[in-house]
Enzyme design. Structure first.
Site, PDB file in Angstrom:
ATOM      1  N   SER A   1       0.554  -0.999   0.331  1.00  0.00           N
ATOM      2  CA  SER A   1       0.103   0.348  -0.223  1.00  0.00           C
ATOM      3  C   SER A   1       0.637   0.873  -0.281  1.00  0.00           C
ATOM      4  O   SER A   1       0.553   2.068   0.876  1.00  0.00           O
ATOM      5  CB  SER A   1      -0.824   0.227   1.338  1.00  0.00           C
ATOM      6  OG  SER A   1      -0.094   0.023   2.323  1.00  0.00           O
TER       7      SER A   1
ATOM      8  N   GLY B   1       0.948   3.882  -1.819  1.00  0.00           N
ATOM      9  CA  GLY B   1      -0.159   5.131  -2.013  1.00  0.00           C
ATOM     10  C   GLY B   1       0.916   5.663  -2.892  1.00  0.00           C
ATOM     11  O   GLY B   1       0.755   7.099  -2.856  1.00  0.00           O
TER      12      GLY B   1
ATOM     13  N   CYS C   1      -7.380   3.914  -9.536  1.00  0.00           N
ATOM     14  CA  CYS C   1      -7.108   4.569  -8.171  1.00  0.00           C
ATOM     15  C   CYS C   1      -8.664   5.221  -8.480  1.00  0.00           C
ATOM     16  O   CYS C   1      -8.913   5.048  -9.322  1.00  0.00           O
ATOM     17  CB  CYS C   1      -6.222   5.918  -8.728  1.00  0.00           C
ATOM     18  SG  CYS C   1      -5.249   5.610 -10.299  1.00  0.00           S
TER      19      CYS C   1
ATOM     20  N   LYS D   1      -3.814   0.099 -18.402  1.00  0.00           N
ATOM     21  CA  LYS D   1      -3.320  -0.348 -17.146  1.00  0.00           C
ATOM     22  C   LYS D   1      -4.802  -1.203 -16.629  1.00  0.00           C
ATOM     23  O   LYS D   1      -5.402  -0.335 -16.131  1.00  0.00           O
ATOM     24  CB  LYS D   1      -2.298  -0.084 -16.017  1.00  0.00           C
ATOM     25  CG  LYS D   1      -2.023  -1.371 -15.689  1.00  0.00           C
ATOM     26  CD  LYS D   1      -0.581  -1.385 -15.021  1.00  0.00           C
ATOM     27  CE  LYS D   1      -0.131  -1.876 -14.271  1.00  0.00           C
ATOM     28  NZ  LYS D   1       1.385  -1.917 -13.532  1.00  0.00           N
TER      29      LYS D   1
ATOM     30  N   THR E   1      -2.381  -4.834  -9.678  1.00  0.00           N
ATOM     31  CA  THR E   1      -2.883  -6.106  -8.042  1.00  0.00           C
ATOM     32  C   THR E   1      -4.144  -6.532  -7.850  1.00  0.00           C
ATOM     33  O   THR E   1      -4.757  -5.297  -8.388  1.00  0.00           O
ATOM     34  CB  THR E   1      -2.144  -4.595  -7.123  1.00  0.00           C
ATOM     35  OG1 THR E   1      -2.633  -3.776  -6.552  1.00  0.00           O
ATOM     36  CG2 THR E   1       0.032  -5.244  -6.789  1.00  0.00           C
TER      37      THR E   1
END
Ligand code: FMN
Length: 305
Positions: A72, A74, A131, A166, A194
């Protein structure tokens, strides 16, 4: 590594070999260059870049799992100007394809970055759509067909660079998302990012990651990636870059046979930084042994039951 057998093309862009370092796993390549010269790779997809600089999430932000890791991080990165001014000039001296990976919180941020990068010498833009869209309820762009159509169309209008979208595996139908990206103007797809996961410390009863959840990568996700590449290949005509859990030439061949023409290696580099060199050498030997002139002949060659 150079070999005519490994040479491949994505639209008009030539790749000396089909191996690309996956975004977020070698940063901007500076430290990695001490292990493997970037010129040995077909390309490098740089750390996900955002409009503004980001420090990323609090630690712990990496946890080991069975055959993989949860992260994570970020999107810690210097921002699009930091990338263009401080990282790109160094990267452009390397003899490899530079793929700028971008991540936005809303459509305007994606549009802004695509426009800025269009006037640089990057070879391609990879749109990370995993995102959350903060202006539309926080649902990830990549999990909703309408948002995919919109974000890819907006970016397409701002750039004539090779546009790779992606895809996130955290979706119900990868085919619907793949088709939407193609319809909106993507030149190629890369998949997968992921998978959302969680790990709990049973002594403290707390998640290991400060962010509670993270993205699962590494060998554990290879079968998911192979299945999704195979499904996406049936849905679109544009080329596919396979990614997820590849750590050997056999893994690379699986994803190529499923329909990919290039592939990315990420988490495996953490375990063995030299593994891209071994994968490429072994792949080349396999092509020689099987009397195949070019890797492109293997793409999508799966024989289905
Ligand atoms: C630590 C870490 C950071 C990552 N950062 C990004 C990123 O910034 N942008 C992105 O598109 N993917 C990012 N990814 C996802 C990888 O590029 C890749 O899609 C995923 O890890 C699956 O491939 P692998 O199993 O070979 O690592 C990251 C993965 C890891 C492990």
């Amino acid at each position: 590594m150079k070999s005519n057998r490994l040479k491949t093309k994505l639209k008009e862009i030539e790749f000396k070999n089909p191996l690309i370092a996956a975004s977020g796993t070698v940063g901007y390549g500076r430290e990695y260059e001490n292990f493997v010269p970037l010129s040995e790779l077909g390309g490098i997809s740089v750390k996900g870049t955002t409009k503004e600089k980001r420090l990323g999430n609090s630690s712990p932000r990496i946890a080991e799992t069975a055959s993989g890791i949860l992260n994570s991080v970020g999107l810690e990165n210097p921002g699009v100007y930091g990338f263009i001014n401080n990282e790109l000039p160094w990267l452009l001296e390397k003899d490899t394809n530079i793929i700028a990976n971008i991540a936005g919180r809303d459509y305007d941020e994606y549009s802004f970055m695509a426009e800025k990068l269009n006037s640089t010498k990057v070879n391609a833009i990879e749109l990370n759509i995993s995102c959350p869209n903060v202006k539309e309820g926080g649902l990830s762009f990549g999990s909703d067909v309408n948002q995919v159509l919109k974000v890819v169309s907006i970016v397409r209008k701002k750039t004539n660079k090779l546009l790779i979208v992606k895809l996130s595996p955290n979706v119900t139908s990868i085919q619907d998302i793949a088709k939407a990206a193609e319809y909106a103007g993507a030149d190629a797809l890369s998949l997968i990012n992921t998978l959302l996961g969680m790990k709990i410390d049973i002594k403290t009863r707390r998640p290991i990651l400060k962010n509670n959840v993270g993205g699962l990568s590494g060998p554990a996700i290879l079968p998911v990636a192979v299945r999704m590449v195979w499904e996406a290949k049936k849905a679109v005509k544009i080329p596919i870059i396979g990614c997820g859990g590849i750590s050997s030439f056999e893994d690379a061949l699986e994803i190529i046979m499923a329909g990919a023409c290039l592939f990315q290696v990420g988490t495996a580099i953490f375990k063995d930084p030299l593994c891209p060199l071994k994968i490429l050498k072994d792949l080349d030997l396999w092509l020689i042994e099987n009397k195949i002139e070019n890797i492109s002949e293997v793409s999508g060659s799966l024989l289905e039951w």
